[in-house]
Scaffold this active site. Structure first.
Site, PDB file in Angstrom:
ATOM      1  N   GLU A  18      49.375  45.390  16.610  1.00 31.68           N
ATOM      2  CA  GLU A  18      48.961  45.586  18.006  1.00 31.68           C
ATOM      3  C   GLU A  18      48.072  44.448  18.489  1.00 31.68           C
ATOM      4  O   GLU A  18      48.321  43.836  19.534  1.00 31.68           O
ATOM      5  CB  GLU A  18      48.233  46.922  18.153  1.00 31.68           C
ATOM      6  CG  GLU A  18      47.766  47.230  19.563  1.00 31.68           C
ATOM      7  CD  GLU A  18      48.916  47.483  20.515  1.00 31.68           C
ATOM      8  OE1 GLU A  18      49.267  46.543  21.268  1.00 31.68           O
ATOM      9  OE2 GLU A  18      49.459  48.597  20.495  1.00 31.68           O
TER      10      GLU A  18
ATOM     11  N   ASP B 296      48.955  41.587  21.336  1.00 31.33           N
ATOM     12  CA  ASP B 296      48.204  41.518  22.592  1.00 31.33           C
ATOM     13  C   ASP B 296      47.581  40.142  22.796  1.00 31.33           C
ATOM     14  O   ASP B 296      47.675  39.551  23.887  1.00 31.33           O
ATOM     15  CB  ASP B 296      47.096  42.575  22.595  1.00 31.33           C
ATOM     16  CG  ASP B 296      47.630  43.999  22.662  1.00 31.33           C
ATOM     17  OD1 ASP B 296      48.800  44.171  23.031  1.00 31.33           O
ATOM     18  OD2 ASP B 296      46.865  44.927  22.342  1.00 31.33           O
TER      19      ASP B 296
ATOM     20  N   SER C 129      53.399  48.285  24.668  1.00 31.55           N
ATOM     21  CA  SER C 129      52.253  47.518  24.169  1.00 31.55           C
ATOM     22  C   SER C 129      52.415  46.035  24.471  1.00 31.55           C
ATOM     23  O   SER C 129      51.425  45.300  24.554  1.00 31.55           O
ATOM     24  CB  SER C 129      52.100  47.702  22.653  1.00 31.55           C
ATOM     25  OG  SER C 129      51.612  48.980  22.336  1.00 31.55           O
TER      26      SER C 129
END
Length: 656
Positions: A326, A330, A573
């Protein structure tokens, strides 16, 4: 039995009943959240740390205030408020404070036992279980999670009728706000030498060593999904003809081609882009460098600006996709897409307790503090170790755009909790921040593809049942971001479709939040022109509640570097940080022109649907259905569509 959205709303909404003497039902929990079991009744001599969330002032005008600075037609567009102005405007009234204090003292809670939080929004006092039960006309019990974690709760509580309008909610009562994902190791009890009224030891149970049980736990259903591992040679081969391979391998240049935005040029120090991560999720610098060496060469060895909240640490002891995927995703894309502008990393929570959305909001807004529940949210100092405290309360600045790739199911939390948190996003919008959340990866189902059984109202395996909307996506004061993909074998310039590879774009309708004015026309048009083949037995079809997502961006086949390898990932995401990067570039242009940041961006987006690429193909299946269909105009699959940067920029620069 027959089921409708009204029954589902009862699961999460505040309930009221006829008075018992002068008391009325304030909140009630109909079902236990998954994984929890009822144990024994609490000893009435034990101590509970009680907190009362006071009703804030002027909430009835909050939407009016926000639209005044966010609507493109307003003469006050972009004239954002200071945080002090916001705190003063919404502080509880003296009538509210005195009414609640008077009730407490008349019920036997001495005035010198009651304190008011520095943020002004909470009253706090310690009470024995016997006092709390008498005060709230309820019974407290111990509950235990399958991981071994204890929790104190009641199933409902009552307060005097004249007090109800002055109280949002009380803790500990019916709330199970901190979700514990399946698969977390069972914590081990630690010896307690001194009883602490803010720990579980206060109610006769050992303090537990938490293992990062917050929203960032490695089994969280909102994390991105991993695809194939790629060799370095495969990546190099695709880079030789990069834009021809975007239908299978998304890179920063593919996104620039899709949405027609250029690389960044300037770097205004007032325009940092915020990415939120929850420990133990953390990036690896080696992964960033590996990614940048191939896709953004002048950023090798660059790091985001770290804002460590409550001991937030970029941990490296636990590695793997479930710990690094994650954060790597990002930051690799956020940093590459806005370069040379700066990226701020809000790393929230230590490695012992993890963190919740409340912990992050506390750090941004001191007026929000003191609302956390010590039985669920992080408390400091913690006898089990970790961050020594004090807990961060204010002191951290909000960036102009903040993207969060985590989320709950709306049914996980109580309506009172969700409404209060939603109002905090409203306040951040008033201050000039655009707050983005990914809409989820399970179509009309919830995290982990869970749907709601119509008979028990509990989660099932997702093969059937009631649609399960997400939170905070249902909050009308954030921008919910869905997912699209390039049509297989199509070019990067061809129209996209709703994502149907590995994940499905989260979308649907809230059971808690009303339909906002800026979205009303779009939602009503969808119901009129494209009525769905489902009724109230599947979703809230009242046409009076918030729909999501608002807009979308590509969420399939992103190349990332994670734990020293290249891999493909999928999820909203990826979509949310991409949209956040585009808004950051637009803010850069507005600031250069002497204008304000966009702030709460939804009214601007819904007023300019022609500045987005309408998505009319694909669906978001779930709960044994095909879900909703992408159609012309707004839909609960991809929202208004994907960004068209030149058109959005032109519209944004026309605003004052």
């Amino acid at each position: 039995m027959h089921f409708s959205f009204v029954a589902l709303s009862a699961l999460v909404a505040t309930s009221f009943a006829l008075p018992s003497v002068d008391h009325v039902l304030h909140e009630k929990r109909d079902k236990l959240p998954p994984g929890w079991q009822h144990h024994e009744k609490l000893d009435r001599s034990k101590v509970l740390p009680m907190k009362i969330a006071l009703t804030q002032s002027n909430l009835d005008k909050a939407d009016e205030f926000l639209m005044d600075v966010s609507s493109p037609t307003s003469s006050n567009y972009g004239k954002h408020w200071t945080h002090q102005d916001i705190a003063n405007k919404f502080a509880p009234s003296e009538e509210t404070v005195e009414t609640v204090k008077s009730w407490l003292t008349s019920s036997g809670i001495a005035a010198d036992r009651i304190s008011r939080s520095q943020s002004l929004g909470w009253l706090k006092f310690d009470a024995t279980v016997a006092e709390a039960e008498d005060l709230l006309q309820t019974e407290y019990h111990l509950y235990k999670h399958s991981t071994g974690k204890p929790h104190v709760s009641c199933s409902e509580y009552r307060i005097p009728e004249h007090v109800t309008r002055h109280v949002d909610f009380i803790t500990p009562t019916v709330h199970f706000d901190a979700k514990i994902p399946q698969g977390v190791a069972k914590p081990q009890p630690q010896p307690v030498e001194k009883r602490d009224p803010t720990s579980t030891a206060a109610v006769g149970h050992p303090v537990q060593t938490k293992v990062a049980l917050g929203i960032g736990a490695p089994t969280s259903g909102s994390l991105p999904k991993k695809g194939a591992t790629l060799s370095r040679q495969t990546v190099l081969d695709r880079l030789r003809d990069e834009l021809r391979n975007c239908n299978r391998f998304i890179t920063p240049n593919c996104l620039r081609a899709l949405y027609r935005f250029p690389p960044g040029v300037t770097a205004n120090p007032k325009n940092s882009y915020g990415i939120v991560e929850y420990t133990p999720q953390a990036y690896l610098q080696g992964d960033l460098d590996m990614f940048f060496a191939n896709f953004s060469k002048n950023q090798v060895q660059r790091t985001p600006t770290l804002n460590s909240i409550n001991g937030g640490v970029v941990q490296t002891t636990r590695q793997g996709f479930q710990f690094n995927g994650e954060s790597d995703l990002d930051l690799e894309y956020a940093m590459a897409l806005i370069n040379p502008q700066k990226t701020t990393l809000y790393q929230v929570g230590d490695e012992v307790q993890g963190a919740s959305f409340n912990d992050f909001l506390d750090a941004l807004d001191g007026s929000y503090c003191a609302g956390d529940d010590p039985f669920q949210d992080a408390s400091y100092p913690n006898p089990a170790g970790g961050f020594p405290g004090p807990k961060n309360c204010g002191g951290f600045a909000a960036t102009k755009v903040i993207s969060t790739s985590y989320g709950y199911n709306e049914a996980d939390l109580t309506a009172a909790y969700e409404r209060r948190q939603c109002m905090e996003y409203m306040k951040l919008g008033l201050a000039g921040t655009s707050f983005l959340f990914s809409s989820g990866d399970s179509g009309v189902g919830g995290n982990g593809k869970r749907c709601i059984d119509p008979d028990t109202l509990e989660y099932n395996d997702g093969s059937s049942g009631i649609f399960n909307p997400g939170f905070p996506s249902g909050c009308p004061y954030i921008t919910s971001i869905g997912a699209t993909q390039i049509v297989p074998n199509a070019s990067v310039t061809a129209p996209e479709k709703a994502c149907e590879t590995v994940i499905f774009s989260g979308g649907g309708f809230s059971n808690v939040f009303p339909l906002p004015s800026y979205q009303a026309s779009a939602v009503k048009s969808w119901f009129t022109n494209f009525p769905p083949p489902y009724g109230a037995d599947r979703f809230n079809n009242s046409q009076t509640t918030r729909g999501f997502p608002d807009i979308s961006a590509n969420g399939a086949n992103y190349i990332i570097a994670v734990t020293g390898q290249f891999a493909l990932i999928y999820g909203t995401s990826a979509s949310s940080p991409t949209v956040g990067a585009i808004l950051t570039l637009i803010n850069e242009a507005r600031l250069y022109a002497g204008k304000s940041s966009l702030g709460f961006v939804n009214p601007f987006l819904y007023a300019n649907p022609g500045a987005l690429n309408d998505i009319t193909l694909g669906s978001n299946p779930g709960c044994g259905t095909r879900g909703f269909q992408a159609v012309p105009g707004w839909d609960p699959v991809t929202g208004l569509g994907t960004p068209n940067f030149p058109k959005l920029l032109a519209a944004a620069l026309k605003l004052q």
